[in-house]
Motif scaffolding. Structure first.
Motif, PDB file in Angstrom:
ATOM      1  N   GLN A 212      -1.692   4.238   2.418  1.00  0.00           N
ATOM      2  CA  GLN A 212      -2.562   3.678   3.154  1.00  0.00           C
ATOM      3  C   GLN A 212      -2.305   3.914   4.870  1.00  0.00           C
ATOM      4  N   GLU A 213      -1.089   3.739   5.211  1.00  0.00           N
ATOM      5  CA  GLU A 213      -0.758   4.147   6.539  1.00  0.00           C
ATOM      6  C   GLU A 213      -0.941   5.510   6.774  1.00  0.00           C
ATOM      7  N   LEU A 214      -0.669   6.535   5.941  1.00  0.00           N
ATOM      8  CA  LEU A 214      -1.105   7.938   5.919  1.00  0.00           C
ATOM      9  C   LEU A 214      -2.686   8.140   6.159  1.00  0.00           C
ATOM     10  N   ASP A 215      -3.323   7.316   5.197  1.00  0.00           N
ATOM     11  CA  ASP A 215      -4.803   7.722   5.200  1.00  0.00           C
ATOM     12  C   ASP A 215      -5.281   7.071   6.485  1.00  0.00           C
ATOM     13  N   ALA A 216      -5.008   6.036   7.100  1.00  0.00           N
ATOM     14  CA  ALA A 216      -5.391   5.293   8.111  1.00  0.00           C
ATOM     15  C   ALA A 216      -5.010   6.509   9.491  1.00  0.00           C
ATOM     16  N   ALA A 217      -3.872   6.739   9.424  1.00  0.00           N
ATOM     17  CA  ALA A 217      -3.333   7.636  10.695  1.00  0.00           C
ATOM     18  C   ALA A 217      -4.185   9.156  10.698  1.00  0.00           C
ATOM     19  N   VAL A 218      -4.279   9.619   9.620  1.00  0.00           N
ATOM     20  CA  VAL A 218      -4.996  10.955   9.294  1.00  0.00           C
ATOM     21  C   VAL A 218      -6.394  10.659   9.822  1.00  0.00           C
ATOM     22  N   ALA A 219      -6.956   9.572   9.389  1.00  0.00           N
ATOM     23  CA  ALA A 219      -8.625   9.459   9.850  1.00  0.00           C
ATOM     24  C   ALA A 219      -8.461   9.145  11.446  1.00  0.00           C
TER      25      ALA A 219
END
Length: 286
Positions: A212-219
């Motif tokens: 979840q943190e990965l997806d938010a940060a990459v976005a």
């Protein structure tokens, strides 16, 4: 940039092994998601056909200024799918061995080209890796411009354990990313490395605690890149790739020639004006 309307229409046709979406209509960012979770996103012949199609369409699409490569399900990619329909290792009985060898060579070159399409896309491609990333999956993310992962990610080149030589770009791209020694260890031992090891050797730029943190940060990162001058972003990628394969002196000559033409852009004038006026620049549409 021509071809925007036709690219939009082509994207609407959809894909069988991928999901290509624009998660945030307010951001010029598209997500290409490996979408065979039941098969752990193994790369099938159809996937090898669809990856370059998706990258070519996004390359031509004005609304796409950055691309995120991700995957559905608990794992990023299990590598190349073997044993299914279209298996390049299978030749009909009685086939001339030289003809079979040439057919296999052509199949390998086609798969190489499919992953190189990620590199050739003029828009920056950011990999968001979670879970297992195996073999061809590692070769796929090596073709991306930036790589991030979650803490549960693992990376392994299994080809040597399958009695084959990795042939889709790992042996060519990884030494430039992680150094010759690290690439040699990964390729010769088939050792699975953790997310933190991948960060230490430079395979990924950052590790996030969860998907979840990965997806938010990459976005967020992709959106920030998409808001910069598209001409400058695409030019930076092009010069980086060109400079990778030539001497420093040749690279400097190349970027001087590039900027001799590109420094005349309206985006540069807008960036200077916005800096003086202490506001956010509004760059040209593609």
């Amino acid at each position: 940039m021509a071809g925007g309307g036709s690219s939009d229409a082509e994207l609407l046709r959809g894909f069988k092994t991928l999901a290509v979406t624009r998660p945030d209509p307010a951001a010029a960012v598209y997500e290409v998601r490996l979408n065979r979770p039941a098969q752990r996103n193994a790369l099938s012949p159809e996937a090898f056909a669809e990856i370059p199609r998706a990258m070519s369409l996004l390359d031509r699409l004005p609304a796409a200024r950055a691309v995120v490569l991700s995957a559905a399900g608990p794992h990023f990619c299990a590598g190349i799918e073997l044993g299914g329909p279209g298996n390049p290792l299978a030749a009909p009985p009685g086939t001339d061995p030289v003809a079979a060898a040439e057919g296999l060579r052509r199949a390998i070159l086609d798969m190489q080209a499919a992953l190189t399409a990620v590199e050739l896309c003029r828009k920056p491609v950011i990999a968001a890796v979670h879970g297992a990333c195996v073999g061809g999956g590692v070769e796929l993310v090596a073709a991306c411009d930036i790589r991030y992962c979650s803490g549960d990610a693992t990376f392994v080149l299994k080809e040597v354990d399958m009695a084959i030589v990795a042939d889709l770009g790992a042996l060519q791209r990884l030494p430039r990313i992680v150094g010759y020694g690290n690439a040699a260890e990964l390729a010769l031992t088939g050792r699975r490395i953790t997310a933190l090891e991948a960060k230490e050797m430079g395979l990924v730029s950052r590790v996030f605690d969860s998907k979840q943190e990965l997806d938010a940060a990459v976005a967020k990162i992709a959106k920030e890149i998409s808001e910069k001058s598209a001409l400058a972003v695409m030019g930076t990628k092009a010069v980086l790739l060109r400079s990778r394969d030539i001497t420093v002196e040749q690279g400097l000559e190349h970027v001087a020639t590039w900027n001799a033409g590109m420094l005349k852009s309206n985006d540069l004038m807008e960036a200077i004006k916005a800096f003086v006026e202490k506001r956010k620049p509004v760059f040209s549409k593609l």
